[in-house]
Every structure is written in C-alpha cells, then in structure tokens.
Write an enzyme that holds these catalytic residues in place. Structure first.
Site, PDB file in Angstrom:
ATOM      1  CB  CYS A  38      -0.818   0.242   1.205  1.00 60.52           C
ATOM      2  SG  CYS A  38      -1.727   1.417   1.815  1.00 60.52           S
ATOM      3  CB  SER A  40       0.249   3.628   4.258  1.00 60.38           C
ATOM      4  OG  SER A  40      -0.932   4.514   4.194  1.00 60.38           O
ATOM      5  CG  HIS A  43       3.096   8.053   2.579  1.00 56.05           C
ATOM      6  ND1 HIS A  43       3.545   9.105   1.781  1.00 56.05           N
ATOM      7  CD2 HIS A  43       2.015   7.759   2.440  1.00 56.05           C
ATOM      8  CE1 HIS A  43       2.608   9.481   1.272  1.00 56.05           C
ATOM      9  NE2 HIS A  43       1.473   8.706   1.487  1.00 56.05           N
ATOM     10  CG  HIS A  59      -0.845  -0.846   6.457  1.00 61.53           C
ATOM     11  ND1 HIS A  59       0.253  -0.443   5.501  1.00 61.53           N
ATOM     12  CD2 HIS A  59      -2.012  -0.477   5.918  1.00 61.53           C
ATOM     13  CE1 HIS A  59      -0.108   0.039   4.561  1.00 61.53           C
ATOM     14  NE2 HIS A  59      -1.511   0.221   4.637  1.00 61.53           N
ATOM     15  CB  CYS A 167      -5.383  -1.256   3.823  1.00 57.48           C
ATOM     16  SG  CYS A 167      -4.984   0.666   3.876  1.00 57.48           S
TER      17      CYS A 167
END
Ligand SMILES: [Zn+2]
Ligand SMILES: [Zn+2]
Length: 365
Positions: A38, A40, A43, A59, A167
């Site tokens: 993902c 995230s 990042h 996650h 997610c």
C-alpha cells in the site's frame, strides 16, 4: 520467522529473520496468507512518515488465527481473519459511539507508531526491539495483533485476495458509504485509480451515483475504472484535471474524492465541487504538507472538506460485509490484484507502486 524489515529510507528493504513473541492478553497470533503493498508503506520507505525503526512493514493482510493470548473471546484457532490497522479498544468515547475509526487507543498506536496498544512490541532481532507498523506488520510469515484488529470473516472466501479489504477496499468504499454518505443520483469525481481510488469508484457505484468521473494519468487504470463503474474517464496526462472536469460537468460535482493525497490533487478536488459539494480526502500526504483553498468560495457555495480516516469504518461490521459483497459479486477485488509475489520481492513491489505500475501487489509469505 522471516519478515520484511525497514531500517532507513536509504537502506534496502530486505527479508531477514526476526523473533515473534507469543500473543499477550487480548492478542492473537495470525499466520499471514497474503499482505497487500500500500502507499502507506511507500510513505515510510520514502522517509515521508517516520515511525520508529527498525520495523516490520505491512499493514494490510489476511490469514488464519494460529494462537490466542489470554482472555481472547470470539476468535478460535483456525478462524480466517482480515487484519484491520484500526484495532478498536471498545471502551473510549468514540468506540462507545460506534465511531471505531476514531478510536483514541488506535489513534495513539498510529500516531506514536511502532507498538501494540499496550505500548510494547512482540518483535525483536538479536535481542533488539523491532517495531510493528500501524500495529500490524503483515510483511511477515506471522503477526501478533490485538484480537479486535483480527476480523473474523467467512471461510469460503479466497483468503489471499480479501487481504485488500483490510486497507484499500475498506478505505475506499468506506469513504463513500460512511464518511461522505453519498446518495443515489449523486455526481462524483475520483482522482486517482489505484487500489483505493478503484474502491471509491465501486463504492460510488454501489451507492447509486449517477455520474462517476475517474481521473488518472494511466490509460490502463482508466480502462479498469470504466469496467468497475466509472461513467466517464479523464486522462490527466493530456488535460488539466479541473478544467477537463468542468468541460464534462460545468456546474461541478457533489463529491470529489482525492485518492492520491498530493497537494495538487487535494486542491483539484476542492476546485471540482459544485454548490453544496464535499471534497473527501482519502489519500494521505507526507507529514507537514499544506494545501490551500479560497474560503469565500467554499462558504458561499456551501461546500465542505471531509477528512476520511480508514473510510470511517467499523471494522467488525464493515469488513465482513465487504467480504460478503465480494462473494455476492457486487464488489470486484480480483481485478485490483496486479500480481502475487513472494516476500523477497517487497522492495521491487514497492518500486512498482512508486512507478505507478502496480495496482495492488499481494505478498505471499
Ligand atoms: Zn494502506
Ligand atoms: Zn476506542
């Protein structure tokens, strides 16, 4: 066990051996079936978000409950679960009000990062603490998570693909149905057609939106957006996004979803709104980024800007319901999976996401 460990933005992301302690009170150990890659995670690798390191990435995931910590009720060994990076405490004022995505305990885990809700980690390497990512750490053979973050789902659903529900799909569909409560007949724009944006599009279709305009830089993603429910597509590699939207819908849209989270896309979403419209911020920017808008226009047009954290989901209710919708054929998940690859390809899979080449890669431990 083997796990994908991140140490610093300029260091390679690599699979190494880590130790996983047994689940503590209220926790479960889950054997990971699949983990989605993902933005995230990206990042973190870019250094735009700075959780404590070293950490085991990931996650989004699904798996099978392998062990129960003391006091766990409602789950049994062998249950199929989707992991939720919001693990509601069930007791704070937001949880009691049914607003689990705002759970104060879960928010602390996300904000301070790196541990489970009790403030400690179950992960280590040669005696050194290794941190969890968003309380999950799914890029691994197994994970210890709070029981409230392991959501039991039906066991006839294919266990790998439903990882995405944890997610991308919860975030995207939830932004439409929970955060914005899009009504039938609405006109909707969706900026970004990755895993989250395509989930927003599907959510808008399920909500009965009359017009769903998909915007992206890549023609193959726009083609998929059209198959999943977009009524119009705009290739923003060849056009100014806001102007092209106005050419299509001169009065502006009722809802504009920013599924990217760049400053430019957030500002575009706000500029696409018609009277009474709402811009919904779904994709997440780097820490500290700031966007601007003209308050007079917003006020006079009776518009709103809505932040959407994890699609405002109630994990224990919404995640099984989304799996049901997939099994009923109302929600497409298989089309969002661009590849299934071993854990060792985590770094290359993040590269593909960075380059915009992948929708969702599933890492299979
Ligand atoms: Zn995510
Ligand atoms: Zn709570």
């Amino acid at each position: 066990m083997r796990a994908v460990v991140f140490t610093a933005p300029d260091a390679p992301v690599a699979v190494t051996d880590v130790e996983l302690a047994p689940p503590g009170p209220g926790e479960v150990r889950v054997k990971i079936a699949a983990a989605g890659v993902c933005h995230s995670d990206l990042h973190v690798r870019r250094g735009e978000w700075q959780p404590p390191v070293p950490l085991v990435m990931g996650h989004e995931g699904s798996g099978i409950v392998a062990a129960l910590g003391p006091g766990v009720r409602g789950l049994a060994e062998g249950d199929h679960v989707v992991l939720s990076w919001v693990a509601p405490c069930g007791q704070c004022r937001y949880c009691r009000a049914g607003r689990e995505a705002r759970c104060q305990v879960a928010a602390t885990v996300v904000a301070t990062g790196g541990t489970l809700p009790d403030g400690t980690s179950r992960l280590s390497r040669d005696g050194e603490t290794v941190y969890h990512y968003l309380g999950v750490s799914s890029f691994a053979e197994e994970a210890v998570v709070p029981a409230s973050g392991a959501i039991k789902v039906r066991d006839d659903a294919p266990l790998d693909v439903i990882a995405l529900v944890g997610c991308a799909v919860a975030t995207g569909v939830g932004a439409v149905t929970n955060t914005a409560a899009v009504e039938s007949g609405a006109q909707v724009a969706v900026i970004g057609c990755g895993g989250v944006g395509l989930s927003v599009i599907q959510g808008a279709r399920l909500a009965g939106a009359e017009r769903i305009v998909a915007l992206d830089l890549r023609s193959e993603k726009l083609a998929l957006a059209a198959r999943l429910g977009a009524t119009d597509v705009i290739d923003v590699s060849a056009a100014d996004a806001a102007q092209a939207l106005r050419d299509l819908i001169p009065d502006g849209v009722d809802y504009a979803f920013d599924a990217i989270g760049r400053i430019s896309t957030t500002e575009q979403a706000i500029s696409m709104l018609g009277l009474g419209g709402a811009a919904v911020l779904v994709g997440l920017p780097p820490t500290g980024a700031r966007a601007s808008f003209e308050p007079l226009v917003l006020a006079e047009a009776d518009q709103r800007i809505l932040g959407s954290n994890y699609g405002s989901v109630r994990p224990a209710i919404d995640i099984p319901a989304l799996v049901d919708r997939y099994m009923d054929g109302q929600l497409s998940l298989d089309e969002l999976v661009s590849s299934r690859r071993p854990l060792e390809t985590a770094s290359a899979s993040l590269d593909d996401l960075e380059a915009g080449l992948a929708l969702r890669t599933l890492l299979i431990p």
